[in-house]
Enzyme design. Structure first.
Site, PDB file in Angstrom:
ATOM      1  N   ASP B 132       8.122  -7.683   4.228  1.00 11.01           N
ATOM      2  CA  ASP B 132       8.526  -8.642   3.634  1.00 11.01           C
ATOM      3  C   ASP B 132       8.392  -8.863   2.248  1.00 11.01           C
ATOM      4  O   ASP B 132       9.250  -9.385   1.559  1.00 11.01           O
ATOM      5  CB  ASP B 132       7.786  -9.863   4.226  1.00 11.01           C
ATOM      6  CG  ASP B 132       8.066 -10.075   5.920  1.00 11.01           C
ATOM      7  OD1 ASP B 132       9.269  -9.758   6.072  1.00 11.01           O
ATOM      8  OD2 ASP B 132       7.121 -10.738   6.234  1.00 11.01           O
ATOM      9  N   CYS B 133       7.318  -8.100   1.439  1.00 10.96           N
ATOM     10  CA  CYS B 133       7.043  -8.056   0.314  1.00 10.96           C
ATOM     11  C   CYS B 133       7.932  -6.901  -0.567  1.00 10.96           C
ATOM     12  O   CYS B 133       8.184  -7.130  -1.817  1.00 10.96           O
ATOM     13  CB  CYS B 133       5.958  -8.196  -0.317  1.00 10.96           C
ATOM     14  SG  CYS B 133       4.783  -7.059   0.711  1.00 10.96           S
ATOM     15  N   TYR B 134       8.063  -6.062   0.118  1.00 12.72           N
ATOM     16  CA  TYR B 134       8.930  -4.767  -0.322  1.00 12.72           C
ATOM     17  C   TYR B 134      10.124  -4.472   0.652  1.00 12.72           C
ATOM     18  O   TYR B 134       9.836  -3.548   1.391  1.00 12.72           O
ATOM     19  CB  TYR B 134       8.011  -3.435  -0.748  1.00 12.72           C
ATOM     20  CG  TYR B 134       7.023  -3.819  -1.417  1.00 12.72           C
ATOM     21  CD1 TYR B 134       7.325  -3.648  -2.836  1.00 12.72           C
ATOM     22  CD2 TYR B 134       5.591  -3.792  -1.132  1.00 12.72           C
ATOM     23  CE1 TYR B 134       6.222  -3.727  -3.800  1.00 12.72           C
ATOM     24  CE2 TYR B 134       4.798  -3.946  -2.109  1.00 12.72           C
ATOM     25  CZ  TYR B 134       4.870  -3.987  -3.579  1.00 12.72           C
ATOM     26  OH  TYR B 134       3.980  -4.369  -4.427  1.00 12.72           O
TER      27      TYR B 134
END
Lengths: 129, 509
Positions: B132-134
């Site tokens: 989700d973040c990368y």
């Protein structure tokens, strides 16, 4: 003076061309290296300076390609770090240190065995024609 | 304080006001023998040492900056050379000895580091698993050193105090990390800078310790701590060093490749030694004749290689050493010329006030030793897997006898023995077919005489290497009298190795 002799055709296979040239010229020839495969034969010979022209001419007449080797081993001085990995492996003492531990190359002693080419970690040595 | 003692502060003041007296370590040896230690301690403030050699345990921490959209690099390649990830998203460690995926030993980590310092563009490829973040899974870009946030050289083991000398007793050329070793002791290779070597000038680690400022590949770097395998008890001290790659000079670092072994990095390291007192002056007075190392036979590919003799750097630098009564040409793999250049460069940086000295914030250990690996899951020894029921044949036997034996015993390889039962050759089923086709009669005509053999106490790994290297599928095991006591075959080894639980390397995500 070193000459590179090269023959492609196989019809010369049975001709003792080196012996013939030696007998005809009386030149004291040393064979430094001989590579023979299915396609061609490469010989590197060492010929006394005064007989080089005559010897080269005779080999050409016999159907061989003849090339004077001006440079036996190419040394890339910009790549060399003067470590010495080439010194101990060379059978003829081409490489030496000078008094400040710089590599000196005595090209004329080279018999083009190419051991130093593999041994040089910097890739600074090559056999060129 | 006696007249010969001075503090690091006093020396740094002299550096700042330009009155400092600096000599290179080889010159210091001469000064100490000319003037004695007391005068030398008065005359000299700083001794500069230097070394320039292949140091595989080197590498660079890189921070690439974040991509848009961002990626957590699970794997990353620079010019097709993989760097280690497993730390934060865009941090990686590029090891000097890592090989190129495509060019293998012709290019690798050491070369990428040199190319970075030379300002050349580097192709970067990365893969991630997507979070989700990368969210990003793939990335390709071209960078130069300038584009990186950080490039910090951190070399876990450099500047080893002592190096062994390598030679080779076998009848085959060996291609090793100690260079090309010709057969039958035809040459010997060594490493290290002798009297210029940093750690030999401070063998008790009085001034070289954690935080000591050093010259690292043209940049100002630091000693980060004791190097891996630091073993000062045996004069095998090592250093872990760090420095900013962005400040390095390509003249003092070079990617290199040892044929048949792999890629490495030539690293130039210079360490200044403050002559704080007479004791330090005495130690920096060391010369090549005082530095002793050992000549090892690399023909034995075991951890403990036989020591053939002890030798000094003075003898090594003469270019010839004696081994078993033979004059053997010896040459270095590290560069004395460049080591001197490093020491001279450091000397001039100190003289012009660009380089101040520091004392260690913590001393390095002087009592550690390098342990061998603890191994709990070992491949067996030859004696554990060899076939003991071996059929042999006399060298006076006929081809027909051999054919019959091979057929009945179901062996493809039969050792040939003399009438004293000593191994003299080997014949294979293939040899027999050839002999029949060519109408040979006697076994002695067709057998292979140069037989590759194994010892019953040899680890199986070494036998596997022999089978691969000589492209053979079986070899006889012999005792000290060359009597055949067994056979090892690749079939038996495959059965055994197949049973081992092996790591399944993930090649692609």
């Amino acid at each position: 003076m070193k000459l590179l002799l090269r023959r492609f055709s196989t019809h010369l296979h049975d001709t003792p061309y080196t012996a013939e040239v030696i007998l005809e010229t009386g030149a004291k020839i040393n064979i430094d290296r001989a590579n023979v495969d299915a396609v061609r034969a490469d010989l590197i010979i060492d010929v006394p300076k005064d007989k080089v022209e005559r010897v080269a001419e005779l080999f050409r007449e016999k159907g061989l390609e003849v090339k004077k080797l001006m440079k036996l081993i190419a040394w890339d001085e910009t790549r060399c770090v003067h470590c010495g990995a080439c010194i101990s492996v060379c059978p003829t003492g081409v490489f030496k240190f000078d008094s400040s531990w710089n590599i000196c190359v005595d090209d004329e002693k080279c018999v083009r065995c190419e051991v130093c080419v593999k041994a040089c970690p910097l890739g600074a040595l090559a056999c060129v024609e | 304080m006696t007249g010969t003692e001075k503090s690091i502060g006093e020396i740094n003041k002299r550096i700042e006001d330009g009155s400092v007296r600096v000599v290179t370590a080889d010159r210091m040896s001469e000064i100490v023998s000319e003037l004695g230690t007391e005068e030398a301690a008065k005359e000299v403030d700083v001794v500069t040492t230097g070394t320039f050699g292949p140091m595989c345990s080197s590498g660079v921490f890189i921070n690439f900056g974040h991509a848009e959209p961002p990626i957590k690099m699970q794997r990353v390649w620079l010019n097709d050379v993989e760097a280690h990830t497993g730390i934060a998203a865009v941090d990686a460690y590029l090891g000097a000895a890592q090989l190129s995926e495509d060019k293998r030993m012709e290019y690798g980590g050491g070369y990428v580091i040199e190319d970075l310092v030379a300002g050349k563009p580097i192709e970067v490829k990365a893969l991630g698993y997507g979070t989700d973040c990368y969210p990003r899974k793939e990335l390709e870009t071209t960078i130069t050193l300038e584009d990186l946030n950080q490039a910090v050289m951190l070399n876990p083991r450099n500047s080893a105090q002592r190096h062994e000398v390598a030679t080779n007793s076998t009848d085959k050329t060996l291609y090793t990390y100690m260079g090309t070793l010709l057969p039958s002791y035809r040459n010997a290779n060594y490493c290290g800078a002798g009297a210029l070597s940093p750690l030999f000038n401070d063998p008790d680690f009085e001034t070289i310790g954690v935080g000591t400022r050093i010259f690292l590949c043209g940049a100002s770097g630091y000693v980060a701590g004791a190097g891996t395998q630091h073993s000062p008890v045996n004069n095998f001290g090592t250093l872990m060093v760090a420095g900013n790659v962005k400040e390095m000079n390509v003249e003092f670092l070079k990617g290199a490749s040892f044929y048949g072994y792999g890629v490495t990095l030539y690293v130039g390291i210079g360490i200044p030694i403050p002559v704080l007192n007479e004791r330090i002056a005495k130690k920096t007075g060391i010369n090549d004749a005082d530095i002793v190392t050992e000549v090892l036979d690399y023909g034995v590919s075991r951890r403990e290689r036989p020591v053939l003799r002890k030798v000094t750097y003075e003898e090594l630098k003469s270019g010839l050493i004696e081994i078993e009564g033979k004059e053997v040409p010896a040459s270095p793999l590290s560069s004395f010329f460049m080591a001197k250049k490093v020491a001279e460069e450091l000397k001039s940086e100190i003289e012009v006030g660009k380089f101040l000295l520091s004392l260690p914030v913590e001393r390095l250990p002087t009592d550690t030793v390098c342990k061998p690996m603890k191994q709990t899951k070992e491949l067996p020894l030859v004696k554990d897997v060899m076939i003991r029921e071996v059929k042999t044949i006399s060298e006076r036997a006929s081809i027909a006898d051999a054919a019959k034996l091979i057929m009945e015993a179901q062996f493809t390889h039969v050792p040939v023995i003399s009438k004293e039962s000593k191994l003299v050759g080997i014949v294979t089923a293939w040899d027999i077919s050839t002999a029949v086709a060519k109408r040979h009669e006697g076994l002695a005509e067709i057998m292979t005489r140069a037989v590759i053999t194994a010892d019953s106490e040899e680890p199986l790994e070494l036998v596997i290497r022999k089978l691969e290297r000589y492209n053979i599928s079986a070899l006889p095991v012999i005792d000290g009298d060359r009597r055949v006591i067994g056979m090892v075959t690749s079939d038996e080894i495959s059965k055994l190795v197949g049973k081992r639980k092996r790591w399944q390397w993930k090649l692609r995500i």
